[in-house]
Design a protein around this motif. Structure first.
Motif, PDB file in Angstrom:
ATOM      1  N   GLY A 130       0.689  -1.143  -0.088  1.00 24.75           N
ATOM      2  CA  GLY A 130       0.015  -0.013   0.088  1.00 24.75           C
ATOM      3  C   GLY A 130       0.726   1.196   0.174  1.00 24.75           C
ATOM      4  O   GLY A 130       0.082   2.293   0.025  1.00 24.75           O
ATOM      5  N   ALA A 131       1.960   1.114   0.028  1.00 22.58           N
ATOM      6  CA  ALA A 131       2.983   2.358  -0.246  1.00 22.58           C
ATOM      7  C   ALA A 131       2.609   3.212  -1.264  1.00 22.58           C
ATOM      8  O   ALA A 131       2.379   2.767  -2.406  1.00 22.58           O
ATOM      9  CB  ALA A 131       4.491   1.914  -0.234  1.00 22.58           C
ATOM     10  N   GLU A 132       3.006   4.626  -1.112  1.00 22.90           N
ATOM     11  CA  GLU A 132       2.782   5.503  -2.315  1.00 22.90           C
ATOM     12  C   GLU A 132       4.025   6.097  -2.454  1.00 22.90           C
ATOM     13  O   GLU A 132       4.643   6.678  -1.447  1.00 22.90           O
ATOM     14  CB  GLU A 132       1.451   6.486  -1.939  1.00 22.90           C
ATOM     15  CG  GLU A 132       0.173   5.442  -1.632  1.00 22.90           C
ATOM     16  CD  GLU A 132      -1.179   6.362  -1.395  1.00 22.90           C
ATOM     17  OE1 GLU A 132      -0.880   7.741  -1.766  1.00 22.90           O
ATOM     18  OE2 GLU A 132      -2.031   5.940  -1.130  1.00 22.90           O
ATOM     19  N   ALA A 133       4.188   6.815  -3.609  1.00 19.61           N
ATOM     20  CA  ALA A 133       5.285   7.479  -3.938  1.00 19.61           C
ATOM     21  C   ALA A 133       4.611   8.881  -4.932  1.00 19.61           C
ATOM     22  O   ALA A 133       3.637   8.824  -5.559  1.00 19.61           O
ATOM     23  CB  ALA A 133       6.463   6.955  -4.728  1.00 19.61           C
ATOM     24  N   ILE A 134       5.381   9.959  -4.783  1.00 17.17           N
ATOM     25  CA  ILE A 134       5.011  11.187  -5.528  1.00 17.17           C
ATOM     26  C   ILE A 134       6.071  11.488  -6.578  1.00 17.17           C
ATOM     27  O   ILE A 134       7.280  11.705  -6.231  1.00 17.17           O
ATOM     28  CB  ILE A 134       4.552  12.236  -4.678  1.00 17.17           C
ATOM     29  CG1 ILE A 134       3.466  11.990  -3.562  1.00 17.17           C
ATOM     30  CG2 ILE A 134       4.220  13.694  -5.448  1.00 17.17           C
ATOM     31  CD1 ILE A 134       3.247  13.093  -2.538  1.00 17.17           C
ATOM     32  N   LEU A 135       5.760  11.824  -7.670  1.00 19.63           N
ATOM     33  CA  LEU A 135       6.581  12.244  -8.648  1.00 19.63           C
ATOM     34  C   LEU A 135       6.280  13.510  -9.280  1.00 19.63           C
ATOM     35  O   LEU A 135       5.091  13.521  -9.759  1.00 19.63           O
ATOM     36  CB  LEU A 135       6.843  11.375 -10.010  1.00 19.63           C
ATOM     37  CG  LEU A 135       7.464   9.837  -9.641  1.00 19.63           C
ATOM     38  CD1 LEU A 135       7.699   9.070 -10.944  1.00 19.63           C
ATOM     39  CD2 LEU A 135       8.667  10.010  -8.748  1.00 19.63           C
TER      40      LEU A 135
END
Length: 220
Positions: free
Chosen positions: A150-155
């Motif tokens: 469920g981890a999230e990354a922002i670009l």
């Protein structure tokens, strides 16, 4: 298979009184409205975290406008900003020109318009998709390593690379009318994955009420 999300956020409005198609030119920073958009995006992601989202990383294109847009979000989440060159703005042969629409009346430029599908005036759409998706895949896997399921990354990136990546994700043709891109300033295109499989594409506009005040150039 772990679930993960990569958010592709477009930068905020740029200070550009001469309406230059600035592309990859250095030194173009956010306008006052652009900084407000960046703060609004930070509030959007802060609310997501407060509602349980596990946001573990923030990365941005090396261009100033993307770095400035990413900063409030990174600060709000207590994260560092990684520089991600693969999500930089598309190359464009019209870069540095102002009033591009008027300049296209010049027959000396018509050779750049012969193939809108590639497109002939700049970096091929397929190459943009390839580099952005390479970055997305690596950042997705790294997010799972850091935060688990469920981890999230922002670009934080730019309109055209984000838009053609979304078109590819949705299996739509990459050739398009720039005026019809659904990728407004400081908007967020979210790619949801189950392992390596893309399972959903979502879109949000945290700054929808600010857009009427913005100067928005296609391709900027």
């Amino acid at each position: 298979m772990a679930l993960a999300t990569v958010h592709l956020m477009r930068h905020g409005e740029v200070h550009n009184p001469d309406r230059v198609l600035y592309g990859r030119l250095p030194g173009y920073h956010l306008s006052e409205l652009g900084y407000e958009m960046a703060e609004r995006a930070a509030a959007y992601f802060t609310a997501r975290r407060e509602n349980g989202a596990n946001i573990v990383s923030v990365a941005a294109s090396p261009l100033l406008r993307a770095q400035e847009t990413a900063r409030p979000t990174a600060q709000a989440l207590g994260l560092e900003i990684d520089v991600e060159p693969r999500i930089v703005e598309a190359g464009n042969r019209f870069e540095g020109m102002s009033d591009v629409k008027k300049r296209l009346r010049d027959p000396r430029l018509w050779s750049l318009l012969v193939n809108p599908i590639r497109p002939s005036w700049g970096e091929p759409y397929r190459e943009q998709v390839a580099r952005v998706m390479e970055a997305v895949s690596e950042r997705r896997d790294r997010a799972v390593e850091l935060g688990g399921d469920g981890a999230e990354a922002i670009l934080v990136a730019h309109q055209l690379p984000i838009w053609v990546t979304r078109l590819a994700a949705e299996r739509r043709p990459l050739a398009h009318d720039p005026r019809r891109r659904e990728c407004s300033l400081a908007s967020i295109t979210s790619l949801d994955f189950d392992g390596d499989e893309l399972v959903a594409v979502r879109y949000a506009e945290p700054c929808a009420d600010l857009l009427a005040q913005a100067a928005n150039l296609p391709g900027a």
